[in-house]
Design a protein around this motif. Structure first.
Motif, mmCIF file in Angstrom:
data_model
loop_
_atom_site.group_PDB
_atom_site.id
_atom_site.type_symbol
_atom_site.label_atom_id
_atom_site.label_comp_id
_atom_site.label_asym_id
_atom_site.label_seq_id
_atom_site.Cartn_x
_atom_site.Cartn_y
_atom_site.Cartn_z
ATOM 1 N N MET A 1 0.007 36.686 122.590
ATOM 2 C CA MET A 1 0.498 37.597 123.631
ATOM 3 C C MET A 1 1.927 38.039 123.308
ATOM 4 O O MET A 1 2.724 37.268 122.797
ATOM 5 N N LEU A 2 2.185 39.296 123.597
ATOM 6 C CA LEU A 2 3.513 39.856 123.350
ATOM 7 C C LEU A 2 4.106 40.301 124.685
ATOM 8 O O LEU A 2 3.425 40.955 125.478
ATOM 9 N N GLN A 3 5.366 39.916 124.896
ATOM 10 C CA GLN A 3 6.021 40.333 126.141
ATOM 11 C C GLN A 3 7.361 40.983 125.835
ATOM 12 O O GLN A 3 8.154 40.437 125.056
ATOM 13 N N LEU A 23 6.904 45.240 129.325
ATOM 14 C CA LEU A 23 5.498 45.440 128.941
ATOM 15 C C LEU A 23 4.903 44.114 128.485
ATOM 16 O O LEU A 23 5.554 43.351 127.773
ATOM 17 N N THR A 24 3.666 43.857 128.899
ATOM 18 C CA THR A 24 2.949 42.672 128.416
ATOM 19 C C THR A 24 1.704 43.129 127.679
ATOM 20 O O THR A 24 0.961 43.977 128.176
ATOM 21 N N VAL A 25 1.518 42.595 126.476
ATOM 22 C CA VAL A 25 0.342 42.930 125.670
ATOM 23 C C VAL A 25 -0.490 41.654 125.531
ATOM 24 O O VAL A 25 -0.165 40.777 124.735
ATOM 25 N N PRO A 26 -1.563 41.511 126.346
ATOM 26 C CA PRO A 26 -2.332 40.259 126.347
ATOM 27 C C PRO A 26 -3.225 40.092 125.118
ATOM 28 O O PRO A 26 -3.581 41.072 124.464
ATOM 29 N N ASP A 27 -3.576 38.849 124.825
ATOM 30 C CA ASP A 27 -4.477 38.544 123.705
ATOM 31 C C ASP A 27 -5.899 39.015 124.017
ATOM 32 O O ASP A 27 -6.311 39.025 125.179
ATOM 33 N N GLY A 28 -6.608 39.352 122.948
ATOM 34 C CA GLY A 28 -8.015 39.706 123.099
ATOM 35 C C GLY A 28 -8.232 41.022 123.832
ATOM 36 O O GLY A 28 -9.343 41.318 124.268
ATOM 37 N N ALA A 61 6.937 36.487 121.621
ATOM 38 C CA ALA A 61 5.634 36.536 120.946
ATOM 39 C C ALA A 61 5.042 35.136 120.976
ATOM 40 O O ALA A 61 5.669 34.188 120.469
ATOM 41 N N ASP A 62 3.886 35.005 121.572
ATOM 42 C CA ASP A 62 3.223 33.705 121.711
ATOM 43 C C ASP A 62 4.198 32.631 122.228
ATOM 44 O O ASP A 62 4.283 31.528 121.670
ATOM 45 N N GLY A 63 4.960 32.981 123.209
ATOM 46 C CA GLY A 63 5.862 32.032 123.867
ATOM 47 C C GLY A 63 7.201 31.834 123.171
ATOM 48 O O GLY A 63 8.080 31.181 123.703
ATOM 49 N N LYS A 64 7.369 32.416 121.946
ATOM 50 C CA LYS A 64 8.639 32.229 121.222
ATOM 51 C C LYS A 64 9.519 33.460 121.389
ATOM 52 O O LYS A 64 9.017 34.589 121.299
ATOM 53 N N ASP A 65 10.803 33.231 121.565
ATOM 54 C CA ASP A 65 11.735 34.354 121.674
ATOM 55 C C ASP A 65 12.062 34.834 120.257
ATOM 56 O O ASP A 65 12.742 34.151 119.495
ATOM 57 N N ALA A 149 -6.159 44.485 106.763
ATOM 58 C CA ALA A 149 -6.330 43.425 105.742
ATOM 59 C C ALA A 149 -5.646 42.128 106.154
ATOM 60 O O ALA A 149 -5.957 41.058 105.629
ATOM 61 N N ARG A 150 -4.709 42.220 107.090
ATOM 62 C CA ARG A 150 -3.918 41.045 107.486
ATOM 63 C C ARG A 150 -4.687 40.170 108.470
ATOM 64 O O ARG A 150 -4.497 40.252 109.679
ATOM 65 N N LYS A 151 -5.544 39.331 107.912
ATOM 66 C CA LYS A 151 -6.366 38.479 108.788
ATOM 67 C C LYS A 151 -5.502 37.461 109.535
ATOM 68 O O LYS A 151 -5.920 36.877 110.523
ATOM 69 N N ASP A 152 -4.268 37.225 109.020
ATOM 70 C CA ASP A 152 -3.358 36.273 109.677
ATOM 71 C C ASP A 152 -2.652 36.906 110.882
ATOM 72 O O ASP A 152 -2.011 36.209 111.656
ATOM 73 N N ALA A 153 -2.756 38.239 110.999
ATOM 74 C CA ALA A 153 -1.971 38.927 112.030
ATOM 75 C C ALA A 153 -2.459 38.581 113.429
ATOM 76 O O ALA A 153 -3.651 38.603 113.704
ATOM 77 N N LYS A 154 -1.509 38.224 114.278
ATOM 78 C CA LYS A 154 -1.838 37.860 115.669
ATOM 79 C C LYS A 154 -1.484 39.000 116.614
ATOM 80 O O LYS A 154 -2.058 39.143 117.679
ATOM 81 N N ILE A 155 -0.476 39.790 116.215
ATOM 82 C CA ILE A 155 -0.088 40.941 117.025
ATOM 83 C C ILE A 155 -0.118 42.157 116.113
ATOM 84 O O ILE A 155 0.607 42.209 115.115
ATOM 85 N N LEU A 156 -1.016 43.086 116.406
ATOM 86 C CA LEU A 156 -1.191 44.243 115.531
ATOM 87 C C LEU A 156 -0.732 45.501 116.262
ATOM 88 O O LEU A 156 -1.193 45.778 117.370
ATOM 89 N N VAL A 157 0.184 46.219 115.628
ATOM 90 C CA VAL A 157 0.740 47.418 116.254
ATOM 91 C C VAL A 157 0.438 48.623 115.359
ATOM 92 O O VAL A 157 0.778 48.622 114.171
ATOM 93 N N PHE A 158 -0.220 49.627 115.935
ATOM 94 C CA PHE A 158 -0.535 50.848 115.179
ATOM 95 C C PHE A 158 0.139 52.028 115.881
ATOM 96 O O PHE A 158 -0.047 52.219 117.079
#
Ligand code: ADP
Ligand code: MG
Length: 244
Positions: A1-3, A23-28, A61-65, A149-158
């Motif tokens: 999650m991104l806040q 803005l909050t961008v929730p997971d899934g 991002a995911d609870g980390k500042d 291609a970034r399978k490790d990516a948790k937050i994807l911004v296009f």
């Protein structure tokens, strides 16, 4: 999650561009940012990616500042960003570029699959240099493929992925976004004006004058956007003397 909390950013000359974005961008889920040109969408994406440093506010991002993290640190921690205007790379082939993004050597079949998702025929591009010889649309598609291609990516911004993608290739890109949404630990943020992308959004935020002017579920926001478009069309037609 991104806040994002009360993000403010001004240009070097002191022009205020982002005036307190929350803005909050929730997971899934897929969150679409839309709004008028010059409203601050790309600036906001660059603040998220770490290219612009906000004057105040917080990025969590995911609870980390991560507000003070570098671009590289953000990327290593799972943030992937596709530019509105992609960068070209002299001396790197498309295969190299996608392998670097994936973090491992990709097979030809994997490269072709990624390229097919963005409507490019792999055979024609796999060994091509990702440099200025590519057209705007080609480099835009390859840029999108590097993020996919970034399978490790948790937050994807296009940022406006629709630019340069033709109608025929759109369906596979939409499918790729829907597949990302199925990963419940990934958040997807897409800046777009495209109705077909908004159609698959869970949430829509309207950014205008450097602020979120509206935010809600697709069902709440989308109808009012369509009304606005119709109204603009009408006024355009009247001012041009068209039939109304
Ligand atoms: N690095 C920069 N230097 C000066 N002005 C900028 C910079 N980045 C963005 N801007 C200005 O900020 C405003 C918002 O731009 P942008 O974020 O690209 O809007 P959008 O993506 O919504 O069209 C524009 O007036 C643009 O010229
Ligand atoms: Mg923009």
């Amino acid at each position: 999650m991104l806040q994002l909390k009360d993000i403010r950013w001004s240009t070097e000359t002191g022009e205020k561009i982002l005036n307190g974005v929350d803005l909050t961008v929730p997971d899934g889920k897929l969150t679409v940012i839309t709004g008028p040109n010059g409203g601050g969408k790309t600036s906001l994406a660059k603040v998220i990616a770490g290219l612009y440093k906000p004057e105040s506010g917080q990025i969590i991002a995911d609870g980390k500042d991560i507000t003070d993290w570098s671009i590289t640190e953000r990327s290593k921690n799972g943030l992937a960003y596709a530019f509105q205007q992609p960068v070209r790379f002299k001396g790197l082939t498309v295969r190299d570029l996608l392998s670097i993004s994936a973090g491992r050597e990709l097979s030809s079949a994997e490269v072709c699959h990624l390229l097919a998702t963005v409507g490019l025929c792999g055979r024609d591009y796999i060994d091509r240099e990702a440099d200025a010889s590519l057209s705007g649309g080609e480099s835009k598609r390859i840029e999108i493929a590097t993020v996919l291609a970034r399978k490790d990516a948790k937050i994807l911004v296009f940022d406006e992925p629709e630019a340069g993608i033709d109608l025929w290739s759109f369906a596979s890109l939409i499918e790729a976004f829907e597949n990302i949404k199925k990963d419940t630990d990934r958040s997807l943020l897409i800046i777009s004006h495209q109705e077909r992308i908004m159609n698959i959004a869970d949430y829509i935020a309207v950014v205008a004058d450097g602020k979120v002017s509206k935010m809600g579920t697709r069902e709440e926001i989308f109808p009012s956007l369509m009304d606005k478009t119709a109204a603009t069309r009408c006024s355009l037609r009247t001012s041009e003397g068209g039939a109304l």
